[in-house]
Design an enzyme around this catalytic site. Structure first.
Site, PDB file in Angstrom:
ATOM      1  N   ASN A 220       7.925  -5.812  -1.038  1.00  0.00           N
ATOM      2  CA  ASN A 220       7.982  -4.442   0.061  1.00  0.00           C
ATOM      3  C   ASN A 220       6.653  -4.609   0.367  1.00  0.00           C
ATOM      4  OD1 ASN A 220       7.685  -2.298   1.184  1.00  0.00           O
ATOM      5  ND2 ASN A 220       9.065  -1.250  -0.302  1.00  0.00           N
TER       6      ASN A 220
ATOM      7  N   ALA B 224       3.425  -0.955   4.859  1.00  0.00           N
ATOM      8  CA  ALA B 224       2.618  -0.770   6.013  1.00  0.00           C
ATOM      9  C   ALA B 224       2.397  -2.230   6.577  1.00  0.00           C
ATOM     10  CB  ALA B 224       1.459   0.338   6.195  1.00  0.00           C
TER      11      ALA B 224
ATOM     12  N   HIS C 147      12.574  -2.916   1.827  1.00  0.00           N
ATOM     13  CA  HIS C 147      12.022  -1.498   2.431  1.00  0.00           C
ATOM     14  C   HIS C 147      13.127  -0.528   1.612  1.00  0.00           C
ATOM     15  CE1 HIS C 147       8.894  -3.407   4.960  1.00  0.00           C
ATOM     16  NE2 HIS C 147      10.029  -4.237   5.327  1.00  0.00           N
ATOM     17  N   LEU C 148      12.344   0.376   1.193  1.00  0.00           N
ATOM     18  CA  LEU C 148      13.274   1.617   0.853  1.00  0.00           C
ATOM     19  C   LEU C 148      13.789   2.374   1.571  1.00  0.00           C
ATOM     20  CD1 LEU C 148      10.348   3.125  -1.860  1.00  0.00           C
ATOM     21  CD2 LEU C 148      12.539   1.754  -2.472  1.00  0.00           C
ATOM     22  N   SER C 149      13.107   2.517   2.833  1.00  0.00           N
ATOM     23  CA  SER C 149      14.033   3.240   3.906  1.00  0.00           C
ATOM     24  C   SER C 149      14.211   2.333   4.956  1.00  0.00           C
ATOM     25  CB  SER C 149      12.737   4.150   4.556  1.00  0.00           C
ATOM     26  OG  SER C 149      11.777   3.402   5.544  1.00  0.00           O
TER      27      SER C 149
ATOM     28  N   ARG D 163       7.265   0.694  13.469  1.00  0.00           N
ATOM     29  CA  ARG D 163       7.760   0.162  12.060  1.00  0.00           C
ATOM     30  C   ARG D 163       8.788  -0.748  12.252  1.00  0.00           C
ATOM     31  NH1 ARG D 163       5.535   3.076   7.850  1.00  0.00           N
ATOM     32  NH2 ARG D 163       4.888   5.343   8.728  1.00  0.00           N
TER      33      ARG D 163
ATOM     34  N   ARG E  94      13.232   4.476  11.947  1.00  0.00           N
ATOM     35  CA  ARG E  94      11.927   5.242  11.821  1.00  0.00           C
ATOM     36  C   ARG E  94      11.150   5.013  13.268  1.00  0.00           C
ATOM     37  NH1 ARG E  94       9.061   4.456   6.598  1.00  0.00           N
ATOM     38  NH2 ARG E  94       7.981   6.422   7.385  1.00  0.00           N
TER      39      ARG E  94
ATOM     40  N   GLU F 165      12.584  -9.738   1.442  1.00  0.00           N
ATOM     41  CA  GLU F 165      11.582  -8.351   1.705  1.00  0.00           C
ATOM     42  C   GLU F 165      12.566  -7.255   1.543  1.00  0.00           C
ATOM     43  OE1 GLU F 165       9.683  -6.785   6.023  1.00  0.00           O
ATOM     44  OE2 GLU F 165      10.615  -8.673   5.979  1.00  0.00           O
TER      45      GLU F 165
ATOM     46  N   TYR G 281      11.224   8.408   1.281  1.00  0.00           N
ATOM     47  CA  TYR G 281      11.337   7.411   0.350  1.00  0.00           C
ATOM     48  C   TYR G 281      12.041   7.825  -0.838  1.00  0.00           C
ATOM     49  CZ  TYR G 281       7.671   5.645   3.418  1.00  0.00           C
ATOM     50  OH  TYR G 281       7.026   5.289   4.330  1.00  0.00           O
TER      51      TYR G 281
ATOM     52  N   PRO H 126       0.740  -1.240   0.027  1.00  0.00           N
ATOM     53  CA  PRO H 126       0.095   0.140   0.109  1.00  0.00           C
ATOM     54  C   PRO H 126       0.740   1.390  -0.096  1.00  0.00           C
ATOM     55  CG  PRO H 126      -0.073  -0.993   2.105  1.00  0.00           C
ATOM     56  CD  PRO H 126       0.642  -1.859   1.219  1.00  0.00           C
ATOM     57  N   ASN H 127       0.160   2.142  -0.694  1.00  0.00           N
ATOM     58  CA  ASN H 127       0.830   3.686  -0.789  1.00  0.00           C
ATOM     59  C   ASN H 127       2.229   3.667  -1.488  1.00  0.00           C
ATOM     60  OD1 ASN H 127      -1.327   4.815   0.910  1.00  0.00           O
ATOM     61  ND2 ASN H 127      -0.415   3.997   2.604  1.00  0.00           N
TER      62      ASN H 127
ATOM     63  N   ASP I   5       1.400 -15.434   6.722  1.00  0.00           N
ATOM     64  CA  ASP I   5       1.157 -16.910   6.517  1.00  0.00           C
ATOM     65  C   ASP I   5       1.053 -17.106   5.045  1.00  0.00           C
ATOM     66  OD1 ASP I   5       0.969 -16.956   9.062  1.00  0.00           O
ATOM     67  OD2 ASP I   5      -1.266 -16.956   9.187  1.00  0.00           O
TER      68      ASP I   5
ATOM     69  N   HIS J  99       3.978  -4.519   9.330  1.00  0.00           N
ATOM     70  CA  HIS J  99       3.871  -4.280  10.515  1.00  0.00           C
ATOM     71  C   HIS J  99       2.638  -4.877  11.207  1.00  0.00           C
ATOM     72  CE1 HIS J  99       7.324  -1.702   9.493  1.00  0.00           C
ATOM     73  NE2 HIS J  99       6.386  -0.956   8.495  1.00  0.00           N
TER      74      HIS J  99
ATOM     75  N   ARG K 252       5.139  11.065  -2.353  1.00  0.00           N
ATOM     76  CA  ARG K 252       4.667  10.789  -0.868  1.00  0.00           C
ATOM     77  C   ARG K 252       6.103  10.972  -0.297  1.00  0.00           C
ATOM     78  NH1 ARG K 252       4.353   5.222   2.111  1.00  0.00           N
ATOM     79  NH2 ARG K 252       3.619   5.997   4.000  1.00  0.00           N
TER      80      ARG K 252
END
Length: 155
Positions: free
Chosen positions: A78, A81, A104-106, A115, A111, A102, A27, A14-15, A91, A84, A22
């Protein structure tokens, strides 16, 4: 040219469709198109293909994961949100038995406290965070080295 013999499923949660606009301080200014192009280019460098899916809906991501066996050799995700919050996503990844990386950009560990924990990390072979879009290339290269250790090309 070598015919692609491996396929990667690249999922973005998402996002991430808002990348580039954003919170660029967090990011960066790269867009989702840039992220997907990076992943596809990295896959092509190994003679592979990559199918990229972004969704703001947890069920769509789970459906894509459930459909991956037989179509993909590994999953790069990725979860954004959902990292978390989603035991269901964790699952689903665990249930299909494919290698998972996995991304993550950041750096999620620099953070907000909420997170710092990812449900997905427990089922991922590798977690890459804080490398921006380069993390996707790193994920592909890792998978090439582990799935096809004889030079990154499928035999």
């Amino acid at each position: 040219m070598t015919t692609p013999t491996r396929n990667l499923l690249v999922l973005n949660g998402p996002n991430l469709n808002l990348l580039g606009t954003r919170e660029p301080a967090v990011y960066g200014r790269h867009t989702l198109d840039d992220v997907e192009a990076t992943a596809m280019s990295a896959a092509e460098a190994h003679g592979w293909t990559a199918d990229c899916i972004q969704s703001n809906h947890e069920g769509d991501l789970i459906d894509a994961i459930h459909g991956a066996p037989g179509l993909a050799d590994a999953i790069i995700i990725n979860p954004a949100a959902y990292s978390h919050t989603s035991v269901a996503l964790r699952d689903a990844l665990s249930g299909v038995g494919l290698p998972v990386v996995e991304v993550h950009l950041s750096n999620i560990h620099k953070r907000e406290e909420f997170r710092h924990h990812s449900f997905v990390s427990a089922v991922a072979e590798v977690v890459i965070c804080g490398a921006g879009i380069h993390g996707y290339r790193m994920a592909v290269d890792y998978l090439a080295a582990t799935l096809d250790p004889q030079g990154g090309q499928s035999q």
